[in-house]
Design a protein around this motif. Structure first.
Motif, PDB file in Angstrom:
ATOM      1  N   PRO A  55       8.245 -30.369 -24.741  1.00 22.84           N
ATOM      2  CA  PRO A  55       8.105 -30.266 -23.526  1.00 22.84           C
ATOM      3  C   PRO A  55       9.242 -30.669 -22.120  1.00 22.84           C
ATOM      4  CG  PRO A  55       6.284 -31.384 -24.434  1.00 22.84           C
ATOM      5  CD  PRO A  55       7.857 -31.921 -25.493  1.00 22.84           C
ATOM      6  N   SER A  56       9.083 -31.785 -22.032  1.00 20.85           N
ATOM      7  CA  SER A  56      10.165 -32.067 -20.973  1.00 20.85           C
ATOM      8  C   SER A  56      11.848 -32.304 -21.083  1.00 20.85           C
ATOM      9  CB  SER A  56       9.329 -33.686 -20.887  1.00 20.85           C
ATOM     10  OG  SER A  56      10.284 -34.209 -19.701  1.00 20.85           O
ATOM     11  N   GLY A  57      12.620 -31.706 -20.495  1.00 17.19           N
ATOM     12  CA  GLY A  57      14.028 -32.334 -20.422  1.00 17.19           C
ATOM     13  C   GLY A  57      14.609 -30.870 -19.776  1.00 17.19           C
ATOM     14  N   GLY A  58      15.770 -31.368 -20.082  1.00 16.23           N
ATOM     15  CA  GLY A  58      17.199 -30.227 -20.117  1.00 16.23           C
ATOM     16  C   GLY A  58      17.725 -29.495 -20.180  1.00 16.23           C
ATOM     17  N   VAL A  59      18.020 -28.711 -20.126  1.00 17.61           N
ATOM     18  CA  VAL A  59      19.051 -27.207 -20.996  1.00 17.61           C
ATOM     19  C   VAL A  59      19.378 -28.150 -22.595  1.00 17.61           C
ATOM     20  CG1 VAL A  59      20.191 -25.376 -20.842  1.00 17.61           C
ATOM     21  CG2 VAL A  59      18.880 -25.523 -18.634  1.00 17.61           C
ATOM     22  N   PRO A  60      20.026 -27.100 -23.187  1.00 15.01           N
ATOM     23  CA  PRO A  60      20.481 -28.212 -24.382  1.00 15.01           C
ATOM     24  C   PRO A  60      21.596 -28.454 -23.913  1.00 15.01           C
ATOM     25  CG  PRO A  60      19.022 -26.592 -24.643  1.00 15.01           C
ATOM     26  CD  PRO A  60      18.503 -26.256 -23.832  1.00 15.01           C
ATOM     27  N   ALA A  61      22.555 -29.272 -24.670  1.00 19.41           N
ATOM     28  CA  ALA A  61      24.032 -29.675 -24.025  1.00 19.41           C
ATOM     29  C   ALA A  61      24.953 -28.492 -24.666  1.00 19.41           C
ATOM     30  CB  ALA A  61      24.092 -30.845 -25.135  1.00 19.41           C
ATOM     31  N   GLY A  62      25.720 -27.721 -23.798  1.00 13.59           N
ATOM     32  CA  GLY A  62      26.468 -26.959 -23.991  1.00 13.59           C
ATOM     33  C   GLY A  62      26.060 -25.389 -23.739  1.00 13.59           C
ATOM     34  N   ILE A  63      24.797 -25.616 -23.475  1.00 15.31           N
ATOM     35  CA  ILE A  63      24.774 -23.730 -22.806  1.00 15.31           C
ATOM     36  C   ILE A  63      24.508 -23.954 -21.128  1.00 15.31           C
ATOM     37  CG2 ILE A  63      23.348 -22.084 -23.183  1.00 15.31           C
ATOM     38  CD1 ILE A  63      22.148 -23.106 -25.100  1.00 15.31           C
ATOM     39  N   THR A  64      24.756 -22.727 -20.522  1.00 19.10           N
ATOM     40  CA  THR A  64      24.638 -22.771 -19.287  1.00 19.10           C
ATOM     41  C   THR A  64      24.164 -21.238 -18.931  1.00 19.10           C
ATOM     42  OG1 THR A  64      27.091 -21.876 -18.946  1.00 19.10           O
ATOM     43  CG2 THR A  64      26.409 -24.275 -18.962  1.00 19.10           C
ATOM     44  N   PHE A  65      23.120 -21.027 -17.908  1.00 23.24           N
ATOM     45  CA  PHE A  65      22.638 -19.972 -17.966  1.00 23.24           C
ATOM     46  C   PHE A  65      22.905 -19.498 -15.885  1.00 23.24           C
ATOM     47  CE2 PHE A  65      19.944 -21.415 -21.338  1.00 23.24           C
ATOM     48  CZ  PHE A  65      20.002 -20.360 -21.873  1.00 23.24           C
ATOM     49  N   THR A  66      23.193 -18.213 -15.650  1.00 24.67           N
ATOM     50  CA  THR A  66      23.422 -17.457 -14.691  1.00 24.67           C
ATOM     51  C   THR A  66      22.557 -16.515 -14.714  1.00 24.67           C
ATOM     52  OG1 THR A  66      26.256 -18.352 -14.891  1.00 24.67           O
ATOM     53  CG2 THR A  66      24.580 -15.890 -13.130  1.00 24.67           C
ATOM     54  N   THR A  67      21.634 -16.942 -13.243  1.00 24.51           N
ATOM     55  CA  THR A  67      20.200 -15.833 -13.062  1.00 24.51           C
ATOM     56  C   THR A  67      21.393 -14.893 -11.899  1.00 24.51           C
ATOM     57  OG1 THR A  67      18.798 -17.248 -13.506  1.00 24.51           O
ATOM     58  CG2 THR A  67      18.327 -15.160 -12.198  1.00 24.51           C
ATOM     59  N   ALA A  68      21.390 -12.952 -11.680  1.00 30.10           N
ATOM     60  CA  ALA A  68      22.304 -12.458 -10.837  1.00 30.10           C
ATOM     61  C   ALA A  68      21.497 -11.689 -10.691  1.00 30.10           C
ATOM     62  CB  ALA A  68      23.555 -11.810 -10.841  1.00 30.10           C
ATOM     63  N   VAL A  69      20.633 -11.945  -9.169  1.00 33.15           N
ATOM     64  CA  VAL A  69      19.412 -10.737  -8.342  1.00 33.15           C
ATOM     65  C   VAL A  69      20.759  -9.837  -8.462  1.00 33.15           C
ATOM     66  CG1 VAL A  69      18.195 -10.496  -6.776  1.00 33.15           C
ATOM     67  CG2 VAL A  69      18.003 -12.602  -8.213  1.00 33.15           C
ATOM     68  N   LYS A  70      19.712  -8.655  -8.198  1.00 30.11           N
ATOM     69  CA  LYS A  70      20.408  -6.958  -7.997  1.00 30.11           C
ATOM     70  C   LYS A  70      20.045  -6.388  -6.726  1.00 30.11           C
ATOM     71  CE  LYS A  70      19.807  -5.826 -12.144  1.00 30.11           C
ATOM     72  NZ  LYS A  70      19.916  -4.607 -12.611  1.00 30.11           N
ATOM     73  N   ALA A  71      19.026  -6.435  -6.617  1.00 30.12           N
ATOM     74  CA  ALA A  71      18.467  -5.948  -5.888  1.00 30.12           C
ATOM     75  C   ALA A  71      16.918  -6.402  -5.457  1.00 30.12           C
ATOM     76  CB  ALA A  71      17.851  -4.249  -5.764  1.00 30.12           C
ATOM     77  N   VAL A  72      16.337  -6.126  -4.227  1.00 29.50           N
ATOM     78  CA  VAL A  72      14.848  -6.509  -3.301  1.00 29.50           C
ATOM     79  C   VAL A  72      14.301  -5.908  -3.117  1.00 29.50           C
ATOM     80  CG1 VAL A  72      16.023  -8.835  -3.130  1.00 29.50           C
ATOM     81  CG2 VAL A  72      16.212  -7.164  -1.089  1.00 29.50           C
ATOM     82  N   ARG A  73      12.566  -5.613  -3.277  1.00 29.21           N
ATOM     83  CA  ARG A  73      12.177  -5.229  -2.608  1.00 29.21           C
ATOM     84  C   ARG A  73      11.167  -5.785  -1.296  1.00 29.21           C
ATOM     85  NH1 ARG A  73       6.491  -3.963  -3.496  1.00 29.21           N
ATOM     86  NH2 ARG A  73       5.796  -1.760  -3.157  1.00 29.21           N
ATOM     87  N   LEU A  74      10.965  -6.042   0.140  1.00 31.47           N
ATOM     88  CA  LEU A  74      10.453  -6.932   1.150  1.00 31.47           C
ATOM     89  C   LEU A  74       9.368  -6.005   1.610  1.00 31.47           C
ATOM     90  CD1 LEU A  74      10.303  -9.218   2.820  1.00 31.47           C
ATOM     91  CD2 LEU A  74      11.996  -7.745   3.955  1.00 31.47           C
ATOM     92  N   ARG A  75       7.531  -6.952   1.264  1.00 28.45           N
ATOM     93  CA  ARG A  75       6.681  -5.867   1.982  1.00 28.45           C
ATOM     94  C   ARG A  75       5.877  -7.828   2.845  1.00 28.45           C
ATOM     95  NH1 ARG A  75       1.933  -4.870   0.758  1.00 28.45           N
ATOM     96  NH2 ARG A  75       1.505  -5.707  -0.489  1.00 28.45           N
ATOM     97  N   SER A  76       5.866  -7.497   4.371  1.00 27.12           N
ATOM     98  CA  SER A  76       5.329  -8.401   5.112  1.00 27.12           C
ATOM     99  C   SER A  76       4.205  -7.840   4.702  1.00 27.12           C
ATOM    100  CB  SER A  76       5.486  -7.487   6.252  1.00 27.12           C
ATOM    101  OG  SER A  76       5.043  -8.590   7.668  1.00 27.12           O
ATOM    102  N   LEU A  77       3.751  -9.818   5.054  1.00 24.45           N
ATOM    103  CA  LEU A  77       1.680  -9.648   4.386  1.00 24.45           C
ATOM    104  C   LEU A  77       1.000 -10.327   6.045  1.00 24.45           C
ATOM    105  CD1 LEU A  77       2.050 -10.960   0.692  1.00 24.45           C
ATOM    106  CD2 LEU A  77       1.895  -8.801   1.491  1.00 24.45           C
ATOM    107  N   SER A  78       1.199 -10.820   6.788  1.00 28.21           N
ATOM    108  CA  SER A  78       1.004 -10.188   8.452  1.00 28.21           C
ATOM    109  C   SER A  78       1.756  -9.655   8.575  1.00 28.21           C
ATOM    110  CB  SER A  78       1.973 -12.166   8.442  1.00 28.21           C
ATOM    111  OG  SER A  78       2.792 -12.288   9.044  1.00 28.21           O
ATOM    112  N   ASP A  79       0.981  -9.793  10.293  1.00 26.08           N
ATOM    113  CA  ASP A  79       1.265  -9.119  11.157  1.00 26.08           C
ATOM    114  C   ASP A  79       2.435  -9.781  12.014  1.00 26.08           C
ATOM    115  OD1 ASP A  79      -0.930  -7.618  11.004  1.00 26.08           O
ATOM    116  OD2 ASP A  79      -1.891  -8.338  12.585  1.00 26.08           O
ATOM    117  N   ASP A  80       2.978 -11.546  12.088  1.00 25.78           N
ATOM    118  CA  ASP A  80       4.242 -10.967  12.451  1.00 25.78           C
ATOM    119  C   ASP A  80       5.127 -11.716  11.933  1.00 25.78           C
ATOM    120  OD1 ASP A  80       3.051 -13.600  10.862  1.00 25.78           O
ATOM    121  OD2 ASP A  80       2.778 -14.942  12.338  1.00 25.78           O
TER     122      ASP A  80
END
Length: 259
Positions: free
Chosen positions: A154-179
């Motif tokens: 349950p607790s610990g790091g990524v298994p040894a020898g494996i690395t992960f990369t996350t790549a965000v490609k696109a976004v969608r922005l919407r304001s939730l407040s008047d300011d």
């Protein structure tokens, strides 16, 4: 960090590749991984001129000089603001602007330790709003459930020898407040792994989507789930595809990282 109710269903379809990869690493280390069913659907959720993302082009409009409808691939891209600092494993120093909002979300999502509960806790302590009590505990619980679903402790790091990369490609922005100081940011991303032998991931996660709500607080963008904002969140009407005019009309904009 959205969609608790769809968590297990989507995980069965999208996490098998990561599960197999981790299982291989664990078997090599003398541990057998029996379960590949994740529980991963509510995770939290670089610089030139800042384009506006408040008025996405209509799908019926034509891209300049293209002779066809506007799509995210044809439209103006957002170049992310580069961070000016680091704190507890996350990038900081993004301005109170639309580009700053998006940059903070993207950098956090790409840096988030979604498989390491201790590192994730440290990151969340630095970026979660003081007005979101219990949020950090909820997210760390999700990380630990995900680890257990992959037959990791349950607790610990990524298994040894494996690395992960996350790549965000696109976004969608919407304001939730008047300011404009509280925003909902949807992100479409891919997640890749590198095998213990250095080889590429044969089955990466592609075209995933998650959402963060950010608020400007104490001079930086903070993650929140306050009910008054959470109740205003919505779901994209169109999935992101680079050549989709419907994605463009729904506000999806491609992002580019700072050099």
């Amino acid at each position: 960090m959205e969609h608790h109710d769809r968590k297990a269903r989507r995980a069965k379809l999208t996490l098998a590749g990561i599960g197999v990869l981790i299982a291989g690493a664990l078997v090599a280390g003398g541990i057998t991984a029996f379960s590949l069913l994740g529980d991963d659907d509510n995770k939290p959720s670089k610089a030139t001129a800042s384009p506006s993302v408040s008025a996405p082009p209509s799908a019926s409009s034509s891209a300049p000089g293209s002779g066809g409808p506007m799509t995210p691939d044809k439209g103006r891209k957002i170049t992310l603001k580069a961070p000016t600092g680091q704190k507890d494993g996350i990038s900081t120093g993004f301005p109170n602007t639309p580009n700053g909002q998006i940059s903070a979300a993207v950098y956090f999502w790409e840096e988030y330790a979604w498989l390491d509960d201790q590192k994730a806790s440290q990151q969340l302590q630095a970026i979660v709003s003081k007005d979101a009590p219990g949020y950090i505990d909820e997210q760390i619980s999700e990380v630990r459930k995900f680890r257990e679903a992959l037959n990791l402790p349950p607790s610990g790091g990524v298994p040894a020898g494996i690395t992960f990369t996350t790549a965000v490609k696109a976004v969608r922005l919407r304001s939730l407040s008047d300011d404009g100081k509280v925003v909902e940011i949807w992100m479409t991303y891919d997640r890749f792994a590198t095998k213990p032998d250095g080889g590429p991931d044969d089955n990466p996660l592609k075209d995933q989507a998650d959402m963060l709500i950010l608020k400007w607080q104490d001079g930086m963008w903070k993650i929140t789930n306050e009910p008054r904002y959470w109740s205003k969140r919505d779901t994209p009407k169109a999935s992101y595809f680079p050549d989709s005019p419907y994605a463009s009309r729904d506000g999806w904009v491609q992002v580019r990282h700072a050099d």
